[in-house]
Design an enzyme around this catalytic site. Structure first.
Site, PDB file in Angstrom:
ATOM      1  N   ARG A  45       6.279  -8.010  14.823  1.00 38.22           N
ATOM      2  CA  ARG A  45       5.875  -8.665  16.080  1.00 38.22           C
ATOM      3  C   ARG A  45       5.961 -10.184  16.008  1.00 38.22           C
ATOM      4  NH1 ARG A  45       1.690  -6.160  19.977  1.00 38.22           N
ATOM      5  NH2 ARG A  45       2.982  -7.541  21.192  1.00 38.22           N
TER       6      ARG A  45
ATOM      7  N   LYS B 229       3.115   8.432   4.059  1.00 39.85           N
ATOM      8  CA  LYS B 229       1.837   9.120   4.134  1.00 39.85           C
ATOM      9  C   LYS B 229       0.765   8.170   4.672  1.00 39.85           C
ATOM     10  CE  LYS B 229      -0.968   9.217   0.649  1.00 39.85           C
ATOM     11  NZ  LYS B 229      -1.666   7.968   0.282  1.00 39.85           N
TER      12      LYS B 229
ATOM     13  N   HIS C  17       5.385   9.475  -2.833  1.00 40.29           N
ATOM     14  CA  HIS C  17       6.120   8.727  -3.858  1.00 40.29           C
ATOM     15  C   HIS C  17       5.925   9.306  -5.258  1.00 40.29           C
ATOM     16  CE1 HIS C  17       2.290   6.568  -4.445  1.00 40.29           C
ATOM     17  NE2 HIS C  17       2.766   6.169  -5.609  1.00 40.29           N
TER      18      HIS C  17
ATOM     19  N   LYS D 127       8.608   9.859  -9.087  1.00 41.66           N
ATOM     20  CA  LYS D 127       8.331   9.297 -10.422  1.00 41.66           C
ATOM     21  C   LYS D 127       9.154  10.031 -11.470  1.00 41.66           C
ATOM     22  CE  LYS D 127       3.719   7.586  -9.337  1.00 41.66           C
ATOM     23  NZ  LYS D 127       3.563   6.181  -9.635  1.00 41.66           N
TER      24      LYS D 127
ATOM     25  N   ASP E  41      -6.457  10.775   0.637  1.00 36.55           N
ATOM     26  CA  ASP E  41      -5.570   9.724   0.144  1.00 36.55           C
ATOM     27  C   ASP E  41      -4.747  10.195  -1.062  1.00 36.55           C
ATOM     28  OD1 ASP E  41      -4.646   6.985   0.132  1.00 36.55           O
ATOM     29  OD2 ASP E  41      -5.846   6.682  -1.673  1.00 36.55           O
TER      30      ASP E  41
ATOM     31  N   HIS F 129      -0.502  13.715  -3.447  1.00 38.48           N
ATOM     32  CA  HIS F 129       0.020  13.510  -4.800  1.00 38.48           C
ATOM     33  C   HIS F 129      -0.402  14.609  -5.785  1.00 38.48           C
ATOM     34  CE1 HIS F 129       1.067   9.796  -3.038  1.00 38.48           C
ATOM     35  NE2 HIS F 129      -0.020   9.114  -3.328  1.00 38.48           N
TER      36      HIS F 129
ATOM     37  N   LYS G 177     -11.195   5.925  -7.854  1.00 32.97           N
ATOM     38  CA  LYS G 177     -10.987   4.475  -7.918  1.00 32.97           C
ATOM     39  C   LYS G 177     -12.076   3.866  -8.798  1.00 32.97           C
ATOM     40  CE  LYS G 177      -8.093   4.197  -4.181  1.00 32.97           C
ATOM     41  NZ  LYS G 177      -6.699   3.860  -4.462  1.00 32.97           N
TER      42      LYS G 177
END
Ligand code: BG6
Length: 509
Positions: free
Chosen positions: A52, A158, A188, A192, A245, A250, A350
């Site tokens: 934008r 995703k 992704h 790998k 997530d 994954h 995390k």
């Protein structure tokens, strides 16, 4: 897999929606640049970034160059190479919500076709927030720009939906505009290097198949741990949580690769059929059993490498009373002949002690110990450790005799260590995936039914967690191995979470 791009040399056009975003700068452009350095891009190609802001082509190219210098695996860009590569990059200001503005893309595609005198492949890359995936697809359709099913592709990042219903809806809407074989849903992890090698390891070695089942395997652990917190993504993450997530995509894909039946060939649909089979066989977690099959956590404040870090609820754009999980551990069973009764444990989170991704396959004990039962003479179970990152290695732990006069046993590793064995720098996941898209190879991309079946598997947990708040959040400090209930989840079956691999270190913890 046949990579055809370079051989056939069909010109390629990439239109990147979200061209000024983080993903473009960190992953997409460095990947395309490295493919260019490796002579994997066709001779004629064009990258059209869109956003934008008002930007000249030069300003845009310079911003992307900064990204390469900071994030590319090959380090700072070479001046001459960058100048040749970036001559193919242009910027187009556009409001992605307005179909009328897509006409500009149409004009650019037509003019490139004329200039090249060849039909190029056209790839629309949705590197934007998921709210815009459908808008982009619908505006491509409304504005009648290039959408030849033979040569046009769309890449969807995703998260693909936020639950089963929204994933079904997104699939249905995309499939009114594109054919399934035009849609590349990215995970992704499938790009790998080590993850791809699991296919070779399992299906190109005749010694693996006879061992790869419930007769020999005791249990499997899939761990993806991260030291980082939610960083600047609080707004997205607080609405998602780690189940959406990381696990829905994954870790589920890693599970598929480990547990799928041998495909008949390496064709995209055959491989994906086998993955769907196994997802369908995952035993449904019933609402009443969620607490015995899972554990969740949320990080509190703490110290990481001498630096004080915030707790999750204090992070930017996170609700101060948030019930969102930043850690999840789950146990699954697969109801088929190969895996009946074998537990599969997942853990991901995390702000943990270490960043590492590994799949560990623990084999059963020897049926009878012939050695003296003395200290150190009980054979340890064999273990196969597939280390995806930070180090890439596959190691087999075996028992052997300790050299000396006594018959005493010792664990030794047979290691395939990528760093020691391969001279070529491994490509980044995005390089592999983008090259496959250029070549029209969908093997490493998720098909509609695959995504939906993965959602089906986690829906009972997702719904239960949303309905039932955790009163003890935050329940693990930064720099730890996660909450105690995750230890209990595996301990009640008589196992423990294994140490995650470290370079040149044995992992028989
Ligand atoms: C992404 C998640 O898909 O994967 C992130 O959205 C996560 O939250 C990342 O950090 C992990 O990827 P990698 O390749 O660093 O293990």
């Amino acid at each position: 897999m046949t990579k055809t791009s370079n051989k056939e040399n069909i010109p390629a056009i990439f239109i990147i929606f979200g061209g000024t975003g983080d993903l473009t700068k960190r992953k997409i452009i460095p990947a395309l640049y490295n493919l260019f350095l490796d002579n994997q891009l066709p001779e004629k190609f064009a990258i059209i970034g869109t956003g934008r802001s008002t930007l000249t082509d030069t300003k845009y190219q310079n911003a992307l160059l900064e990204g390469i210098n900071e994030f590319s695996r090959t380090g700072k860009a070479d001046k001459e190479k960058w100048s040749t590569f970036s001559a193919n990059i242009t910027y187009q200001i556009a409001n992605i919500k307005d179909a009328a503005e897509y006409k500009e893309f149409g004009k650019k595609i037509e003019s490139l076709k004329k200039e090249w005198k060849q039909i190029p492949s056209v790839t629309y890359y949705c590197a934007v927030s998921p709210n815009f995936f459908c808008t982009i697809a619908e505006n491509i359709n409304k504005s009648k720009i290039e959408n030849d099913p033979e040569t046009t592709r769309i890449i969807i990042e995703k998260p693909f939906g936020r639950d089963l219903e929204s994933a079904r809806d997104l699939n249905a809407r995309l499939l009114t505009i594109f054919n399934e074989n035009q849609i590349y849903r990215i995970d992704h992890y499938l790009g790998k290097e080590v993850v791809q090698n699991v296919m070779a390891f399992r299906f190109a070695n005749s010694i693996m198949e006879p061992l790869w089942n419930r007769n020999h395997i005791e249990h499997v652990q899939i761990s993806v741990t991260e030291q980082i917190g939610v960083e600047a993504r609080g707004d997205y993450f607080d609405k998602a949580g780690i189940l959406r997530d990381m696990i829905q995509n994954h870790l589920m894909q890693l599970l598929c690769i480990i547990t799928m039946e041998p495909p008949i060939n390496f064709e995209a649909d055959e491989v994906r059929d086998r993955k769907v089979d196994v997802l369908k066989a995952v035993q449904k977690i019933l609402p009443g059993t969620v607490d015995t099959m899972s554990a969740r956590g949320q990080y509190g404040p703490g110290w990481v490498q001498g630096k004080e870090v915030l707790g999750y609820r204090e992070e930017e754009d996170v609700d101060a009373n948030s019930n969102t999980e930043t850690y999840a551990a789950l146990k699954f069973y697969i109801d088929n002949w190969r895996w009946q009764g074998v537990p599969f444990y997942f853990r991901t989170g995390k702000r943990l002690f270490k960043s590492a991704s590994a799949i560990t396959i623990q084999f059963k004990e020897v049926p009878h110990n012939i050695f003296n039962k003395g200290e150190g003479n009980v054979p340890k179970q064999n273990r196969l450790v597939i280390s995806i990152q930070p180090d890439m290695a596959i190691s087999f732990q075996l028992q052997s005799k300790t050299p000396g006069l006594d018959m005493s046993l010792n664990t030794v590793d047979m290691v395939f260590d990528y760093a020691g064995k391969t001279k070529v720098d491994s490509p980044e996941a995005y390089e592999t995936l983008l090259l496959d898209i250029i070549s029209g190879d969908q093997t490493l991309f998720m098909r509609a039914d695959q995504v939906e079946t993965a959602w089906e598997v986690i829906m009972p947990v997702l719904e239960y967690w949303e309905k039932n708040r955790m009163s003890n959040f935050p329940n693990y400090p930064a720099d730890s191995w996660g909450p105690e209930n995750a230890e209990a989840l595996i301990a009640k079956d008589g196992f423990h979470w294994f140490n995650l691999p470290e370079k040149n270190k044995r992992t028989d913890g």
